[in-house]
Design an enzyme around this catalytic site. Structure first.
Site, PDB file in Angstrom:
ATOM      1  N   ALA A 126      31.841  78.182 -24.764  1.00 46.64           N
ATOM      2  CA  ALA A 126      32.900  78.688 -23.879  1.00 46.64           C
ATOM      3  C   ALA A 126      32.796  78.040 -22.505  1.00 46.64           C
ATOM      4  O   ALA A 126      32.098  78.529 -21.617  1.00 46.64           O
ATOM      5  CB  ALA A 126      32.797  80.205 -23.778  1.00 46.64           C
ATOM      6  N   LEU A 127      33.510  76.929 -22.353  1.00 48.30           N
ATOM      7  CA  LEU A 127      33.490  76.166 -21.106  1.00 48.30           C
ATOM      8  C   LEU A 127      34.862  76.217 -20.418  1.00 48.30           C
ATOM      9  O   LEU A 127      34.959  76.506 -19.231  1.00 48.30           O
ATOM     10  CB  LEU A 127      33.107  74.708 -21.428  1.00 48.30           C
ATOM     11  CG  LEU A 127      33.005  73.719 -20.281  1.00 48.30           C
ATOM     12  CD1 LEU A 127      31.851  74.094 -19.347  1.00 48.30           C
ATOM     13  CD2 LEU A 127      32.764  72.284 -20.815  1.00 48.30           C
ATOM     14  N   GLY A 133      40.409  72.905 -17.349  1.00 44.89           N
ATOM     15  CA  GLY A 133      40.113  72.332 -18.659  1.00 44.89           C
ATOM     16  C   GLY A 133      39.414  71.003 -18.429  1.00 44.89           C
ATOM     17  O   GLY A 133      38.192  70.900 -18.484  1.00 44.89           O
ATOM     18  N   SER A 134      40.220  69.973 -18.078  1.00 40.91           N
ATOM     19  CA  SER A 134      39.610  68.672 -17.757  1.00 40.91           C
ATOM     20  C   SER A 134      38.778  68.766 -16.480  1.00 40.91           C
ATOM     21  O   SER A 134      37.716  68.155 -16.378  1.00 40.91           O
ATOM     22  CB  SER A 134      40.710  67.617 -17.561  1.00 40.91           C
ATOM     23  OG  SER A 134      41.553  67.588 -18.681  1.00 40.91           O
ATOM     24  N   GLN A 337      54.310  57.228 -42.854  1.00 39.10           N
ATOM     25  CA  GLN A 337      55.434  56.298 -43.041  1.00 39.10           C
ATOM     26  C   GLN A 337      55.474  55.774 -44.477  1.00 39.10           C
ATOM     27  O   GLN A 337      56.527  55.751 -45.119  1.00 39.10           O
ATOM     28  CB  GLN A 337      55.287  55.131 -42.042  1.00 39.10           C
ATOM     29  CG  GLN A 337      56.505  54.254 -41.919  1.00 39.10           C
ATOM     30  CD  GLN A 337      57.663  54.977 -41.212  1.00 39.10           C
ATOM     31  OE1 GLN A 337      57.445  55.967 -40.520  1.00 39.10           O
ATOM     32  NE2 GLN A 337      58.865  54.496 -41.415  1.00 39.10           N
ATOM     33  N   GLU A 364      37.126  68.245 -25.872  1.00 40.99           N
ATOM     34  CA  GLU A 364      35.870  67.535 -25.514  1.00 40.99           C
ATOM     35  C   GLU A 364      36.155  66.279 -24.708  1.00 40.99           C
ATOM     36  O   GLU A 364      35.532  65.233 -24.910  1.00 40.99           O
ATOM     37  CB  GLU A 364      35.037  67.257 -26.772  1.00 40.99           C
ATOM     38  CG  GLU A 364      34.454  68.541 -27.328  1.00 40.99           C
ATOM     39  CD  GLU A 364      33.473  68.351 -28.463  1.00 40.99           C
ATOM     40  OE1 GLU A 364      32.630  67.447 -28.362  1.00 40.99           O
ATOM     41  OE2 GLU A 364      33.566  69.118 -29.428  1.00 40.99           O
TER      42      GLU A 364
HETATM   43  C1  LIG Z   1      42.267  72.981 -30.568  1.00 37.45           C
HETATM   44  C2  LIG Z   1      41.449  73.073 -29.317  1.00 37.45           C
HETATM   45  C3  LIG Z   1      40.138  73.548 -29.383  1.00 37.45           C
HETATM   46  C4  LIG Z   1      39.369  73.668 -28.233  1.00 37.45           C
HETATM   47  N1  LIG Z   1      38.111  74.204 -28.309  1.00 37.45           N
HETATM   48  C5  LIG Z   1      37.399  74.425 -27.165  1.00 37.45           C
HETATM   49  C6  LIG Z   1      36.118  75.083 -27.210  1.00 37.45           C
HETATM   50  O1  LIG Z   1      35.604  75.436 -28.280  1.00 37.45           O
HETATM   51  N2  LIG Z   1      35.482  75.335 -26.032  1.00 37.45           N
HETATM   52  C7  LIG Z   1      36.006  74.975 -24.833  1.00 37.45           C
HETATM   53  O2  LIG Z   1      35.367  75.234 -23.817  1.00 37.45           O
HETATM   54  N3  LIG Z   1      37.207  74.342 -24.760  1.00 37.45           N
HETATM   55  C8  LIG Z   1      37.918  74.055 -25.891  1.00 37.45           C
HETATM   56  N4  LIG Z   1      39.142  73.449 -25.833  1.00 37.45           N
HETATM   57  C9  LIG Z   1      39.705  73.126 -24.510  1.00 37.45           C
HETATM   58  C10 LIG Z   1      39.766  71.641 -24.251  1.00 37.45           C
HETATM   59  O3  LIG Z   1      38.513  71.124 -23.984  1.00 37.45           O
HETATM   60  C11 LIG Z   1      40.794  71.452 -23.107  1.00 37.45           C
HETATM   61  O4  LIG Z   1      42.074  71.723 -23.663  1.00 37.45           O
HETATM   62  C12 LIG Z   1      40.729  70.057 -22.540  1.00 37.45           C
HETATM   63  O5  LIG Z   1      39.554  69.907 -21.784  1.00 37.45           O
HETATM   64  C13 LIG Z   1      41.936  69.771 -21.649  1.00 37.45           C
HETATM   65  O6  LIG Z   1      42.083  70.794 -20.703  1.00 37.45           O
HETATM   66  P1  LIG Z   1      43.524  71.458 -20.475  1.00 37.45           P
HETATM   67  O7  LIG Z   1      44.060  71.880 -21.788  1.00 37.45           O
HETATM   68  O8  LIG Z   1      43.378  72.478 -19.426  1.00 37.45           O
HETATM   69  O9  LIG Z   1      44.442  70.266 -19.974  1.00 37.45           O
HETATM   70  P2  LIG Z   1      44.479  69.692 -18.483  1.00 37.45           P
HETATM   71  O10 LIG Z   1      43.130  69.702 -17.878  1.00 37.45           O
HETATM   72  O11 LIG Z   1      45.587  70.361 -17.772  1.00 37.45           O
HETATM   73  O12 LIG Z   1      44.855  68.172 -18.760  1.00 37.45           O
HETATM   74  C14 LIG Z   1      46.149  67.857 -19.289  1.00 37.45           C
HETATM   75  C15 LIG Z   1      46.227  66.362 -19.498  1.00 37.45           C
HETATM   76  O13 LIG Z   1      46.116  65.689 -18.260  1.00 37.45           O
HETATM   77  C16 LIG Z   1      45.553  64.407 -18.468  1.00 37.45           C
HETATM   78  N5  LIG Z   1      44.357  64.279 -17.629  1.00 37.45           N
HETATM   79  C17 LIG Z   1      43.435  65.221 -17.337  1.00 37.45           C
HETATM   80  N6  LIG Z   1      42.470  64.715 -16.545  1.00 37.45           N
HETATM   81  C18 LIG Z   1      42.791  63.428 -16.310  1.00 37.45           C
HETATM   82  C19 LIG Z   1      42.176  62.369 -15.580  1.00 37.45           C
HETATM   83  N7  LIG Z   1      41.028  62.557 -14.919  1.00 37.45           N
HETATM   84  N8  LIG Z   1      42.799  61.171 -15.553  1.00 37.45           N
HETATM   85  C20 LIG Z   1      43.956  60.968 -16.238  1.00 37.45           C
HETATM   86  N9  LIG Z   1      44.572  61.930 -16.962  1.00 37.45           N
HETATM   87  C21 LIG Z   1      43.989  63.134 -16.999  1.00 37.45           C
HETATM   88  C22 LIG Z   1      45.169  64.345 -19.971  1.00 37.45           C
HETATM   89  O14 LIG Z   1      46.212  63.689 -20.681  1.00 37.45           O
HETATM   90  C23 LIG Z   1      45.122  65.787 -20.366  1.00 37.45           C
HETATM   91  O15 LIG Z   1      45.355  65.974 -21.749  1.00 37.45           O
HETATM   92  C24 LIG Z   1      39.911  73.287 -26.984  1.00 37.45           C
HETATM   93  C25 LIG Z   1      41.221  72.788 -26.927  1.00 37.45           C
HETATM   94  C26 LIG Z   1      41.977  72.683 -28.066  1.00 37.45           C
HETATM   95  C27 LIG Z   1      43.392  72.154 -27.962  1.00 37.45           C
END
Ligand SMILES: Cc1cc2nc3c(=O)[nH]c(=O)nc-3n(C[C@H](O)[C@H](O)[C@H](O)COP(=O)(O)OP(=O)(O)OC[C@H]3O[C@@H](n4cnc5c(N)ncnc54)[C@H](O)[C@@H]3O)c2cc1C
Length: 380
Positions: A126-127, A133-134, A337, A364
């Site tokens: 749980a991170l 997220g990112s 396709q 990840e």
């Molecule tokens: C099916 C699924 C399972 C998951 N399981 C887990 C889990 O078990 N534990 C957990 O902790 N998390 C989990 N996650 C969360 C996942 O790690 C986050 O969704 C991911 O880190 C992206 O964060 P966000 O969704 O908030 O997107 P955001 O942080 O809002 O990012 C959106 C988009 O912005 C772009 N972006 C972001 N940063 C940058 C950058 N530095 N430079 C350029 N572009 C960038 C990328 O295209 C990114 O996809 C899961 C996600 C999904 C979809």
């Protein structure tokens, strides 16, 4: 027949080949499973994989401690993903959910690992949070010291196995310093009062997934994994081990897509000859095979480098994950396709692969983030 010639590459030892053979035979007997109730399917998969001994590589063997074998983790994910995405998911989460405990846990904390390796306890990592997220170092969740305990408050989202996990590795702000240096990791049993599933999340390739609420969740100070302020470092070390395994899962999906495509192109007659005889189709198939071999080389380079004792494989793992997941998307798109209308028919294997692969390019570390990581590694 799947191409297994890569197992002869020098990255592997005979024990890896034996493991892959044994697992493949088990998969042929036991997979795929019914996905209509993903909670029940995952519980069952964890139990059965555990019983068969296939969860052993996911965590430290406390009787015989040593580093996690990343090649075995990758081979297992690749093989399971080729047979059933949910089986790969069930395996992967037992590793990701306990990685911090394997790498940094105390002997008491590591006592959980016998149960997770046997498939008797389900784990989660749980991170992520709604706002981070990112940008994970920007997390809001707090862990406040209260006597001999910590009180955890806040929210986690996108937590795989959320709702069915028995054990969560949770990252929270303890405030030793601003940003990344003020985060710590905690081991939190799912039945701890105040920890609730706030929402179950549905995605295009469903698996157990939830938003979790932590309302003054009290854990003893001994639940901290590693030292105060080390949480970000711990999370990155865990991802360093498991990131190339995400590429391996993508590789398994891509290999399945190619196998299905070869069957289809060989058996479907168009214009008086097998589809395979059309040179444009051969071009697609050649590109698919090339992407698969290139991805495999990057993945097993990263895994081998880590297994040979490299302290970090940040660049190698980022390259493996980025390339394998992005190219698997292309491989699977080509498979859809070549399957024509059947390729988009709900329930067809290539239709399900098309949905399964997408999230791997987001979690990840999204593909864009991997590019930033690679550039920083080579630009230093
Ligand atoms: C099916 C699924 C399972 C998951 N399981 C887990 C889990 O078990 N534990 C957990 O902790 N998390 C989990 N996650 C969360 C996942 O790690 C986050 O969704 C991911 O880190 C992206 O964060 P966000 O969704 O908030 O997107 P955001 O942080 O809002 O990012 C959106 C988009 O912005 C772009 N972006 C972001 N940063 C940058 C950058 N530095 N430079 C350029 N572009 C960038 C990328 O295209 C990114 O996809 C899961 C996600 C999904 C979809």
């Amino acid at each position: 027949m799947p191409d297994r010639s890569f197992l002869d590459w020098p990255f592997f030892e005979q024990r890896h080949r034996d493991w892959a053979d044994k697992l493949d035979a088990w998969c042929a007997q036991n997979l795929p499973v019914d996905h209509s109730d993903v909670d029940a399917a995952c519980r069952d998969l964890v139990a059965r994989l555990g019983e068969a001994g296939f969860l052993k590589p996911t965590a430290l063997d406390t009787d015989n401690p040593g580093p996690l074998d990343v090649r075995t983790l990758c081979l297992t994910r690749e093989t399971l993903a080729r047979h059933d995405g949910l089986a790969d998911f069930a395996f992967a989460m037992q590793g990701l959910g306990t990685g911090a405990i394997s790498l940094f846990g105390t002997p008491e904390q590591q006592q959980w690992l016998d149960r997770t390796r046997a498939g008797k306890t389900i784990s989660a990592f749980a991170l992520s949070e709604p706002r981070s997220g990112s940008d994970v170092a920007n997390m809001d969740m707090t862990a406040t010291r209260d006597g001999d305990d910590y009180m955890l408050s806040g929210e986690k989202t996108w937590i795989s196995n959320g709702g069915i996990a028995d054990l969560y590795t949770v990252f929270a702000r303890t405030g030793e310093a601003p940003g990344a240096k003020g985060i710590s990791a905690f081991l939190v049993p799912a039945d701890t009062p105040g920890l609730d599933v706030a929402e179950r999340l549905d995605v295009i390739a469903p698996h157990p997934l939830a938003r979790l609420a932590f309302n003054d969740v009290r854990v003893p100070a001994s639940a901290m994994i590693g030292r105060p302020g080390e949480g970000f470092k711990i999370a990155m070390s865990v991802l360093d081990v498991f990131r190339s395994t995400v590429g391996a899962a993508a590789l398994g999906f891509a290999r399945r897509a190619l196998d299905e495509t070869l069957d289809r192109a060989g058996s479907r007659e168009l214009f008086g000859a097998p589809l395979f005889d059309l040179q444009m189709v051969q071009g697609h198939i050649a590109e698919m095979a090339l992407d698969i071999d290139a991805a495999a080389l990057l993945i097993y380079r990263a895994a081998w480098t880590k297994d040979m004792g490299a302290p970090r494989v940040t660049r190698e793992a980022a390259m493996a994950k980025l390339f394998a997941t992005d190219r698997a998307q292309q491989v699977i798109d080509k498979a859809v396709q070549i399957h024509g209308g059947d390729g988009v028919r709900r329930g067809h294997i290539v239709e399900s692969l098309y949905r399964e692969i997408r999230a791997l390019r987001i979690y990840e570390g999204a593909s864009d983030v991997q590019k930033v990581v690679i550039a920083r590694q080579i630009g230093k």
